[in-house]
Design a protein around this motif. Sequence first.
Motif, short mmCIF file in Angstrom:
data_model
loop_
_atom_site.label_atom_id
_atom_site.label_comp_id
_atom_site.label_asym_id
_atom_site.label_seq_id
_atom_site.Cartn_x
_atom_site.Cartn_y
_atom_site.Cartn_z
N GLU A 20 66.74 22.38 -62.73
CA GLU A 20 65.80 22.51 -63.84
C GLU A 20 65.47 23.96 -64.13
OE1 GLU A 20 62.41 20.06 -62.97
OE2 GLU A 20 63.56 18.21 -63.16
N ALA A 21 65.62 24.82 -63.13
CA ALA A 21 65.39 26.25 -63.32
C ALA A 21 66.68 26.96 -63.73
CB ALA A 21 64.84 26.87 -62.03
N VAL A 22 67.66 26.20 -64.18
CA VAL A 22 68.94 26.68 -64.72
C VAL A 22 69.81 27.36 -63.66
CG1 VAL A 22 70.02 27.82 -66.69
CG2 VAL A 22 67.67 27.07 -66.87
N TRP A 23 69.82 26.82 -62.46
CA TRP A 23 70.72 27.27 -61.42
C TRP A 23 71.68 26.13 -61.12
CZ3 TRP A 23 71.13 31.87 -58.79
CH2 TRP A 23 70.12 32.81 -59.03
N GLN A 24 72.90 26.44 -60.76
CA GLN A 24 73.83 25.42 -60.32
C GLN A 24 73.67 25.26 -58.82
OE1 GLN A 24 77.96 26.21 -61.02
NE2 GLN A 24 78.60 24.27 -60.14
N PRO A 25 73.22 24.08 -58.37
CA PRO A 25 73.03 23.91 -56.93
C PRO A 25 74.34 23.52 -56.21
CG PRO A 25 72.21 21.98 -58.09
CD PRO A 25 72.70 22.96 -59.13
N PHE A 26 74.61 24.18 -55.10
CA PHE A 26 75.66 23.80 -54.18
C PHE A 26 74.96 23.33 -52.92
CE2 PHE A 26 77.45 27.07 -56.90
CZ PHE A 26 78.64 26.49 -57.31
N ARG A 27 75.50 22.34 -52.23
CA ARG A 27 74.81 21.75 -51.09
C ARG A 27 75.66 21.82 -49.82
NH1 ARG A 27 74.49 18.84 -55.73
NH2 ARG A 27 72.49 18.06 -56.41
N ALA A 28 74.98 22.08 -48.70
CA ALA A 28 75.64 22.02 -47.39
C ALA A 28 74.65 21.42 -46.40
CB ALA A 28 76.06 23.41 -46.93
N ALA A 29 75.15 20.57 -45.50
CA ALA A 29 74.31 19.91 -44.52
C ALA A 29 74.33 20.57 -43.15
CB ALA A 29 74.72 18.44 -44.38
N ASP A 30 75.18 21.59 -42.99
CA ASP A 30 75.26 22.27 -41.70
C ASP A 30 75.73 23.72 -41.91
OD1 ASP A 30 78.17 22.31 -41.77
OD2 ASP A 30 78.11 20.22 -41.16
N GLY A 31 75.69 24.48 -40.84
CA GLY A 31 76.01 25.90 -40.92
C GLY A 31 77.46 26.20 -41.27
N TYR A 32 78.39 25.48 -40.65
CA TYR A 32 79.80 25.74 -40.95
C TYR A 32 80.15 25.36 -42.38
CZ TYR A 32 80.57 26.78 -36.04
OH TYR A 32 80.51 27.36 -34.79
N GLY A 33 79.54 24.27 -42.87
CA GLY A 33 79.73 23.89 -44.27
C GLY A 33 79.18 24.94 -45.20
N ALA A 34 78.03 25.51 -44.84
CA ALA A 34 77.43 26.57 -45.66
C ALA A 34 78.34 27.79 -45.75
CB ALA A 34 76.07 26.97 -45.08
N LEU A 35 78.93 28.17 -44.63
CA LEU A 35 79.82 29.33 -44.63
C LEU A 35 81.05 29.09 -45.49
CD1 LEU A 35 79.55 30.22 -40.85
CD2 LEU A 35 78.50 31.44 -42.76
N ARG A 36 81.61 27.87 -45.40
CA ARG A 36 82.78 27.53 -46.21
C ARG A 36 82.43 27.54 -47.70
NH1 ARG A 36 83.04 22.69 -45.09
NH2 ARG A 36 82.57 21.82 -47.11
#
Length: 105
Positions: A20-36
């Motif tokens: 809603e604040a005009v950002w595209q959200p990307f999601r990760a459920a863990d640290g290694y996923g976040a890094l990838r």
Amino acid sequence: MLIVDDEPELVELLAVAVAEAVWQPFRAADGYGALRIARECEPHVVFLDRMLPDLDGPSVLRRLRNQSDSRHGRILGHHPPVTPGAATSGPHLRTLTTRCRRPRT
């Protein structure tokens, strides 16, 4: 914006709020996923939980900073813990969207 948290309800609520604040959200459920995902999408902002199932937030933060070449504009954490209801209402949402303005180009 990359949202990293192991609580799916909180991730989804934050994703709706940042969209809603005009950002595209990307999601990760863990640290290694976040890094990838961070390597793939090069987010301007990372909202990072401190306690994740595989790597803790500070470890992810260090690795993001090492891999980033300063690509990530801001890395935010939430502490004290944010509950799903509080994350998308009142001062928490205003603080999140205010701190997540796009960097000037």
